[in-house]
Design a protein around this motif. Structure first.
Motif, PDB file in Angstrom:
ATOM      1  N   UNK A   1      22.323  18.895 -24.715  1.00  0.00           N
ATOM      2  CA  UNK A   1      22.462  18.232 -26.015  1.00  0.00           C
ATOM      3  C   UNK A   1      21.543  17.024 -26.125  1.00  0.00           C
ATOM      4  N   UNK A   2      21.302  16.371 -25.001  1.00  0.00           N
ATOM      5  CA  UNK A   2      20.541  15.119 -25.010  1.00  0.00           C
ATOM      6  C   UNK A   2      19.052  15.324 -24.686  1.00  0.00           C
ATOM      7  N   UNK A   3      18.649  16.556 -24.451  1.00  0.00           N
ATOM      8  CA  UNK A   3      17.240  16.812 -24.158  1.00  0.00           C
ATOM      9  C   UNK A   3      16.400  16.727 -25.421  1.00  0.00           C
ATOM     10  N   UNK A   4      15.162  16.280 -25.292  1.00  0.00           N
ATOM     11  CA  UNK A   4      14.270  16.328 -26.454  1.00  0.00           C
ATOM     12  C   UNK A   4      13.956  17.787 -26.803  1.00  0.00           C
ATOM     13  N   UNK A   5      13.551  18.022 -28.039  1.00  0.00           N
ATOM     14  CA  UNK A   5      13.258  19.375 -28.520  1.00  0.00           C
ATOM     15  C   UNK A   5      12.220  20.068 -27.637  1.00  0.00           C
ATOM     16  N   UNK A   6      11.279  19.321 -27.116  1.00  0.00           N
ATOM     17  CA  UNK A   6      10.199  19.903 -26.317  1.00  0.00           C
ATOM     18  C   UNK A   6      10.692  20.539 -25.025  1.00  0.00           C
ATOM     19  N   UNK A   7      11.872  20.174 -24.566  1.00  0.00           N
ATOM     20  CA  UNK A   7      12.351  20.668 -23.276  1.00  0.00           C
ATOM     21  C   UNK A   7      13.631  21.490 -23.365  1.00  0.00           C
ATOM     22  N   UNK A   8      14.107  21.787 -24.571  1.00  0.00           N
ATOM     23  CA  UNK A   8      15.334  22.584 -24.694  1.00  0.00           C
ATOM     24  C   UNK A   8      15.086  23.991 -24.163  1.00  0.00           C
ATOM     25  N   UNK A   9      15.985  24.509 -23.334  1.00  0.00           N
ATOM     26  CA  UNK A   9      15.788  25.845 -22.773  1.00  0.00           C
ATOM     27  C   UNK A   9      16.028  26.943 -23.816  1.00  0.00           C
ATOM     28  N   UNK A  10      15.404  28.081 -23.581  1.00  0.00           N
ATOM     29  CA  UNK A  10      15.621  29.244 -24.437  1.00  0.00           C
ATOM     30  C   UNK A  10      16.811  30.037 -23.925  1.00  0.00           C
TER      31      UNK A  10
ATOM     32  N   UNK B   1      48.703   2.508 -10.589  1.00  0.00           N
ATOM     33  CA  UNK B   1      48.758   3.745 -11.347  1.00  0.00           C
ATOM     34  C   UNK B   1      47.522   4.585 -11.061  1.00  0.00           C
ATOM     35  N   UNK B   2      47.744   5.849 -10.716  1.00  0.00           N
ATOM     36  CA  UNK B   2      46.618   6.753 -10.457  1.00  0.00           C
ATOM     37  C   UNK B   2      46.132   7.350 -11.770  1.00  0.00           C
ATOM     38  N   UNK B   3      44.856   7.321 -11.939  1.00  0.00           N
ATOM     39  CA  UNK B   3      44.284   7.970 -13.118  1.00  0.00           C
ATOM     40  C   UNK B   3      43.765   9.344 -12.711  1.00  0.00           C
ATOM     41  N   UNK B   4      44.020  10.279 -13.568  1.00  0.00           N
ATOM     42  CA  UNK B   4      43.546  11.632 -13.296  1.00  0.00           C
ATOM     43  C   UNK B   4      42.087  11.753 -13.710  1.00  0.00           C
ATOM     44  N   UNK B   5      41.349  12.332 -12.821  1.00  0.00           N
ATOM     45  CA  UNK B   5      39.948  12.590 -13.135  1.00  0.00           C
ATOM     46  C   UNK B   5      39.849  14.014 -13.657  1.00  0.00           C
ATOM     47  N   UNK B   6      39.322  14.112 -14.841  1.00  0.00           N
ATOM     48  CA  UNK B   6      39.212  15.431 -15.463  1.00  0.00           C
ATOM     49  C   UNK B   6      38.003  16.157 -14.887  1.00  0.00           C
ATOM     50  N   UNK B   7      38.241  17.347 -14.383  1.00  0.00           N
ATOM     51  CA  UNK B   7      37.153  18.154 -13.838  1.00  0.00           C
ATOM     52  C   UNK B   7      36.454  18.880 -14.982  1.00  0.00           C
ATOM     53  N   UNK B   8      35.162  18.835 -14.929  1.00  0.00           N
ATOM     54  CA  UNK B   8      34.355  19.510 -15.942  1.00  0.00           C
ATOM     55  C   UNK B   8      33.596  20.637 -15.256  1.00  0.00           C
ATOM     56  N   UNK B   9      33.605  21.801 -15.879  1.00  0.00           N
ATOM     57  CA  UNK B   9      32.907  22.938 -15.284  1.00  0.00           C
ATOM     58  C   UNK B   9      31.394  22.712 -15.309  1.00  0.00           C
ATOM     59  N   UNK B  10      30.713  23.435 -14.460  1.00  0.00           N
ATOM     60  CA  UNK B  10      29.258  23.329 -14.366  1.00  0.00           C
ATOM     61  C   UNK B  10      28.603  23.676 -15.710  1.00  0.00           C
ATOM     62  N   UNK B  11      29.143  24.701 -16.371  1.00  0.00           N
ATOM     63  CA  UNK B  11      28.592  25.122 -17.663  1.00  0.00           C
ATOM     64  C   UNK B  11      28.706  23.998 -18.685  1.00  0.00           C
ATOM     65  N   UNK B  12      29.851  23.344 -18.732  1.00  0.00           N
ATOM     66  CA  UNK B  12      30.055  22.233 -19.669  1.00  0.00           C
ATOM     67  C   UNK B  12      29.106  21.078 -19.358  1.00  0.00           C
ATOM     68  N   UNK B  13      28.898  20.812 -18.061  1.00  0.00           N
ATOM     69  CA  UNK B  13      27.974  19.753 -17.671  1.00  0.00           C
ATOM     70  C   UNK B  13      26.566  20.061 -18.159  1.00  0.00           C
ATOM     71  N   UNK B  14      26.144  21.322 -17.978  1.00  0.00           N
ATOM     72  CA  UNK B  14      24.802  21.712 -18.418  1.00  0.00           C
ATOM     73  C   UNK B  14      24.669  21.646 -19.938  1.00  0.00           C
ATOM     74  N   UNK B  15      25.708  22.065 -20.652  1.00  0.00           N
ATOM     75  CA  UNK B  15      25.682  21.991 -22.113  1.00  0.00           C
ATOM     76  C   UNK B  15      25.579  20.549 -22.586  1.00  0.00           C
ATOM     77  N   UNK B  16      26.264  19.675 -21.897  1.00  0.00           N
ATOM     78  CA  UNK B  16      26.215  18.257 -22.257  1.00  0.00           C
ATOM     79  C   UNK B  16      24.815  17.683 -22.015  1.00  0.00           C
ATOM     80  N   UNK B  17      24.206  18.086 -20.915  1.00  0.00           N
ATOM     81  CA  UNK B  17      22.847  17.623 -20.614  1.00  0.00           C
ATOM     82  C   UNK B  17      21.865  18.163 -21.642  1.00  0.00           C
TER      83      UNK B  17
END
Length: 115
Positions: free
Chosen positions: A20-29, A2-18
């Motif tokens: 979320x996990x950044x410490x407060x000291x490094x969150x971008x403005x 059975x083939x599993x579909x790989x869900x493509x995530x946009x670049x913007x979503x990837x950056x937003x996800x990253x």
């Protein structure tokens, strides 16, 4: 198999996800964050004092570096104003001569750009 579909995530979503996990000291403005800080820090004296305080105490490094840049600009502006006034009172030039030199410089640039 059975083939599993790989869900493509946009670049913007990837950056937003990253982000979320950044410490407060490094969150971008955000763009609006930079814009509103620029307006606030540009208020003479009060904005400069706030910029210097933020530069020293901000938890976010991006805010601290941006405030440090504005604080440096404020100090250089004050030094330039004091130097111009001191040269005026020393008799090196009058304010009318300075005004004429600035106007001539503006005309020169205008003629160069339009030529």
């Amino acid at each position: 198999m059975k083939k599993t579909k790989i869900k493509k995530i946009s670049k913007r979503k990837q950056l937003q996800e990253i982000e979320k996990h950044l410490p407060v000291a490094y969150k971008p403005l955000t763009g609006w964050g930079y814009f509103l800080r620029a307006i606030f820090y540009s208020i003479p004296v009060i904005g400069w004092i706030v910029a210097w305080c933020k530069a020293a105490r901000a938890k976010n490094r991006n805010v601290a570096n941006y405030a440090r840049m504005f604080g440096t600009f404020a100090v250089l502006t004050i030094i330039a104003i004091v130097a111009i006034v001191a040269l005026h009172f020393a008799g090196v030039f009058t304010f009318d001569q300075l005004k004429e030199a600035i106007v001539d410089f503006g005309r020169e640039i205008k003629n160069t750009l339009l030529a």
